[in-house]
Design a protein around this motif. Sequence first.
Motif, PDB file in Angstrom:
ATOM      1  N   VAL A 127      51.261  42.412  10.077  1.00  0.00           N
ATOM      2  CA  VAL A 127      52.617  42.827   9.723  1.00  0.00           C
ATOM      3  C   VAL A 127      52.665  44.356   9.746  1.00  0.00           C
ATOM      4  CG1 VAL A 127      53.139  40.800   8.307  1.00  0.00           C
ATOM      5  CG2 VAL A 127      52.081  42.793   7.254  1.00  0.00           C
ATOM      6  N   PRO A 128      53.870  44.937   9.800  1.00  0.00           N
ATOM      7  CA  PRO A 128      53.956  46.396   9.765  1.00  0.00           C
ATOM      8  C   PRO A 128      53.343  46.948   8.477  1.00  0.00           C
ATOM      9  CG  PRO A 128      56.071  45.443  10.358  1.00  0.00           C
ATOM     10  CD  PRO A 128      55.181  44.319   9.945  1.00  0.00           C
ATOM     11  N   LYS A 129      52.622  48.042   8.596  1.00  0.00           N
ATOM     12  CA  LYS A 129      52.028  48.681   7.415  1.00  0.00           C
ATOM     13  C   LYS A 129      53.124  49.351   6.587  1.00  0.00           C
ATOM     14  CE  LYS A 129      47.470  49.607   9.436  1.00  0.00           C
ATOM     15  NZ  LYS A 129      47.312  48.330   9.982  1.00  0.00           N
ATOM     16  N   LYS A 130      52.838  49.580   5.331  1.00  0.00           N
ATOM     17  CA  LYS A 130      53.738  50.256   4.400  1.00  0.00           C
ATOM     18  C   LYS A 130      54.975  49.433   4.059  1.00  0.00           C
ATOM     19  CE  LYS A 130      52.472  54.802   6.150  1.00  0.00           C
ATOM     20  NZ  LYS A 130      52.937  55.976   6.837  1.00  0.00           N
ATOM     21  N   LYS A 131      55.016  48.183   4.423  1.00  0.00           N
ATOM     22  CA  LYS A 131      56.171  47.354   4.096  1.00  0.00           C
ATOM     23  C   LYS A 131      55.677  45.986   3.631  1.00  0.00           C
ATOM     24  CE  LYS A 131      59.318  49.502   7.331  1.00  0.00           C
ATOM     25  NZ  LYS A 131      60.210  49.379   8.418  1.00  0.00           N
ATOM     26  N   GLU A 132      56.340  45.428   2.634  1.00  0.00           N
ATOM     27  CA  GLU A 132      56.027  44.071   2.169  1.00  0.00           C
ATOM     28  C   GLU A 132      56.724  43.111   3.133  1.00  0.00           C
ATOM     29  OE1 GLU A 132      54.378  41.123  -0.171  1.00  0.00           O
ATOM     30  OE2 GLU A 132      54.037  43.266  -0.355  1.00  0.00           O
ATOM     31  N   MET A 133      55.935  42.513   4.030  1.00  0.00           N
ATOM     32  CA  MET A 133      56.527  41.641   5.040  1.00  0.00           C
ATOM     33  C   MET A 133      55.683  40.384   5.204  1.00  0.00           C
ATOM     34  SD  MET A 133      58.149  44.189   7.780  1.00  0.00           S
ATOM     35  CE  MET A 133      59.629  43.287   7.906  1.00  0.00           C
ATOM     36  N   TYR A 134      56.262  39.407   5.879  1.00  0.00           N
ATOM     37  CA  TYR A 134      55.613  38.122   6.087  1.00  0.00           C
ATOM     38  C   TYR A 134      55.595  37.839   7.584  1.00  0.00           C
ATOM     39  CZ  TYR A 134      56.404  37.968   1.135  1.00  0.00           C
ATOM     40  OH  TYR A 134      56.392  38.276  -0.188  1.00  0.00           O
ATOM     41  N   GLY A 135      54.397  37.600   8.117  1.00  0.00           N
ATOM     42  CA  GLY A 135      54.249  37.471   9.549  1.00  0.00           C
ATOM     43  C   GLY A 135      54.009  36.053  10.035  1.00  0.00           C
ATOM     44  N   PHE A 136      54.294  35.863  11.320  1.00  0.00           N
ATOM     45  CA  PHE A 136      53.918  34.636  12.021  1.00  0.00           C
ATOM     46  C   PHE A 136      53.625  34.999  13.464  1.00  0.00           C
ATOM     47  CE2 PHE A 136      58.519  34.782  12.535  1.00  0.00           C
ATOM     48  CZ  PHE A 136      58.749  34.320  13.823  1.00  0.00           C
ATOM     49  N   GLN A 137      52.952  34.098  14.149  1.00  0.00           N
ATOM     50  CA  GLN A 137      52.579  34.360  15.538  1.00  0.00           C
ATOM     51  C   GLN A 137      52.897  33.161  16.409  1.00  0.00           C
ATOM     52  OE1 GLN A 137      48.403  35.056  14.809  1.00  0.00           O
ATOM     53  NE2 GLN A 137      47.853  33.070  15.682  1.00  0.00           N
ATOM     54  N   ILE A 138      53.095  33.451  17.686  1.00  0.00           N
ATOM     55  CA  ILE A 138      53.297  32.423  18.704  1.00  0.00           C
ATOM     56  C   ILE A 138      52.233  32.663  19.764  1.00  0.00           C
ATOM     57  CG2 ILE A 138      54.861  31.475  20.435  1.00  0.00           C
ATOM     58  CD1 ILE A 138      57.194  32.616  18.767  1.00  0.00           C
ATOM     59  N   ALA A 139      51.334  31.701  19.915  1.00  0.00           N
ATOM     60  CA  ALA A 139      50.236  31.842  20.882  1.00  0.00           C
ATOM     61  C   ALA A 139      50.604  31.133  22.178  1.00  0.00           C
ATOM     62  CB  ALA A 139      48.957  31.257  20.297  1.00  0.00           C
ATOM     63  N   THR A 140      50.742  31.923  23.259  1.00  0.00           N
ATOM     64  CA  THR A 140      50.982  31.369  24.590  1.00  0.00           C
ATOM     65  C   THR A 140      49.716  31.567  25.416  1.00  0.00           C
ATOM     66  OG1 THR A 140      51.810  33.419  25.567  1.00  0.00           O
ATOM     67  CG2 THR A 140      53.423  32.035  24.428  1.00  0.00           C
ATOM     68  N   ASP A 141      49.712  31.043  26.641  1.00  0.00           N
ATOM     69  CA  ASP A 141      48.555  31.227  27.517  1.00  0.00           C
ATOM     70  C   ASP A 141      48.326  32.697  27.853  1.00  0.00           C
ATOM     71  OD1 ASP A 141      48.052  28.529  27.594  1.00  0.00           O
ATOM     72  OD2 ASP A 141      49.114  28.199  29.485  1.00  0.00           O
ATOM     73  N   LYS A 142      49.395  33.453  27.974  1.00  0.00           N
ATOM     74  CA  LYS A 142      49.291  34.838  28.428  1.00  0.00           C
ATOM     75  C   LYS A 142      49.142  35.857  27.297  1.00  0.00           C
ATOM     76  CE  LYS A 142      51.929  33.926  32.566  1.00  0.00           C
ATOM     77  NZ  LYS A 142      53.128  34.156  33.332  1.00  0.00           N
ATOM     78  N   ARG A 143      49.628  35.502  26.093  1.00  0.00           N
ATOM     79  CA  ARG A 143      49.682  36.500  25.043  1.00  0.00           C
ATOM     80  C   ARG A 143      49.922  35.844  23.691  1.00  0.00           C
ATOM     81  NH1 ARG A 143      54.493  41.075  24.792  1.00  0.00           N
ATOM     82  NH2 ARG A 143      54.175  41.614  22.625  1.00  0.00           N
ATOM     83  N   THR A 144      49.483  36.497  22.631  1.00  0.00           N
ATOM     84  CA  THR A 144      49.856  36.093  21.274  1.00  0.00           C
ATOM     85  C   THR A 144      50.906  37.081  20.784  1.00  0.00           C
ATOM     86  OG1 THR A 144      47.694  35.132  20.818  1.00  0.00           O
ATOM     87  CG2 THR A 144      49.056  35.666  18.921  1.00  0.00           C
ATOM     88  N   VAL A 167      59.012  39.292   9.122  1.00  0.00           N
ATOM     89  CA  VAL A 167      60.312  39.309   8.452  1.00  0.00           C
ATOM     90  C   VAL A 167      60.119  39.799   7.019  1.00  0.00           C
ATOM     91  CG1 VAL A 167      61.376  37.532   9.894  1.00  0.00           C
ATOM     92  CG2 VAL A 167      60.082  36.863   7.881  1.00  0.00           C
ATOM     93  N   LYS A 168      61.208  40.147   6.357  1.00  0.00           N
ATOM     94  CA  LYS A 168      61.118  40.735   5.020  1.00  0.00           C
ATOM     95  C   LYS A 168      60.955  39.710   3.905  1.00  0.00           C
ATOM     96  CE  LYS A 168      63.650  44.897   6.195  1.00  0.00           C
ATOM     97  NZ  LYS A 168      64.811  45.736   5.950  1.00  0.00           N
ATOM     98  N   GLU A 169      61.357  38.486   4.137  1.00  0.00           N
ATOM     99  CA  GLU A 169      61.313  37.451   3.097  1.00  0.00           C
ATOM    100  C   GLU A 169      60.397  36.303   3.519  1.00  0.00           C
ATOM    101  OE1 GLU A 169      62.909  37.764   0.170  1.00  0.00           O
ATOM    102  OE2 GLU A 169      63.796  39.673   0.794  1.00  0.00           O
ATOM    103  N   GLU A 170      59.640  35.793   2.577  1.00  0.00           N
ATOM    104  CA  GLU A 170      58.761  34.663   2.870  1.00  0.00           C
ATOM    105  C   GLU A 170      59.564  33.429   3.272  1.00  0.00           C
ATOM    106  OE1 GLU A 170      54.835  32.426   1.007  1.00  0.00           O
ATOM    107  OE2 GLU A 170      56.126  33.589  -0.320  1.00  0.00           O
ATOM    108  N   THR A 171      60.729  33.226   2.653  1.00  0.00           N
ATOM    109  CA  THR A 171      61.562  32.074   3.012  1.00  0.00           C
ATOM    110  C   THR A 171      62.050  32.179   4.457  1.00  0.00           C
ATOM    111  OG1 THR A 171      63.488  33.180   2.043  1.00  0.00           O
ATOM    112  CG2 THR A 171      62.331  31.588   0.645  1.00  0.00           C
ATOM    113  N   ASP A 172      62.356  33.412   4.907  1.00  0.00           N
ATOM    114  CA  ASP A 172      62.763  33.601   6.307  1.00  0.00           C
ATOM    115  C   ASP A 172      61.634  33.207   7.257  1.00  0.00           C
ATOM    116  OD1 ASP A 172      65.268  34.503   5.600  1.00  0.00           O
ATOM    117  OD2 ASP A 172      64.757  36.627   5.790  1.00  0.00           O
ATOM    118  N   ARG A 173      60.412  33.623   6.921  1.00  0.00           N
ATOM    119  CA  ARG A 173      59.266  33.269   7.773  1.00  0.00           C
ATOM    120  C   ARG A 173      59.123  31.756   7.852  1.00  0.00           C
ATOM    121  NH1 ARG A 173      53.208  34.529   6.018  1.00  0.00           N
ATOM    122  NH2 ARG A 173      53.897  33.197   4.329  1.00  0.00           N
TER     123      ARG A 173
END
Length: 185
Positions: free
Chosen positions: A91-108, A113-119
Motif C-alpha cells: 500500500v502507499p507509505k505514510k497512509k493508512e490504506m488497505y490493499g489487494f492484488q490481481i495476479a495475471t499471467d503478465k503482471r501482478t 483503498v482508504k477503508e477496509e470495507t471498500d477493499r
Amino acid sequence: FIMSIATLGPPKADVEPNLARARSGRTLHAIKEGWMYKKGGKSFSSFKRRYMILWTNKRIEYYTNDTLTTQKGSVDMQYLQKMAIQRSDKVPKKKEMYGFQIATDKRTWYFAVKEETDREEWIKTLRTVLASLDGGHGSPDYSAADTTPAQDPPKAELPPPPKRKNDDKDDKDKKKGQQNKQNKQ
C-alpha cells in the motif's frame, strides 16, 4: 438481495458513459467504480490515484479523473480464476490504506483503498464477477467431451450501481430549486 449479472438491466447515463462500448452487439455495463490507488508496473514505482471502473466484460479500466476523459490503462481479467484476487500488504507509505492484488499471467496489479470495507467490497465483487460470468471456471472449456447443455450462471450478490459525486450535487440542486420555488409562493 440476490441478482445475477444478466439481470443488471439497461445502462444508466450516470453509470455508463456514452463511449460507444459494444462487443458482439451487447452493451457493456459498469458493475462497480470508484477512486483508489494503483501501483505502477515498474519495481520502484509509486501508487497513483485513479478512477476505476469494473465492466461486465471482466475488464477494469482506470482513468485520471471521474469524467473519464483520460484512460490510463486497463486490466484484462477474462481468463482469471477468482482466487487471482487476494488481499495485499503493498500500500502507499505514510497512509493508512488497505490493499489487494490481481495476479495475471503478465503482471501482478496492486491496488489500495482508504477503508477496509471498500477493499472487501472490491474483492467480493471482483471474485463474484469472475465466478458468475463464466460459471466459475475462470477460463473457457474447449473439451469436446463436455456435452452438458449450457446453464444460467449462478446467482450472485452484487452491490447496487455506483453513484458519482455529481449525483449527490444534482440531488442537492433539485432540493434547493424546490425550496426556492416554495419560498417564492
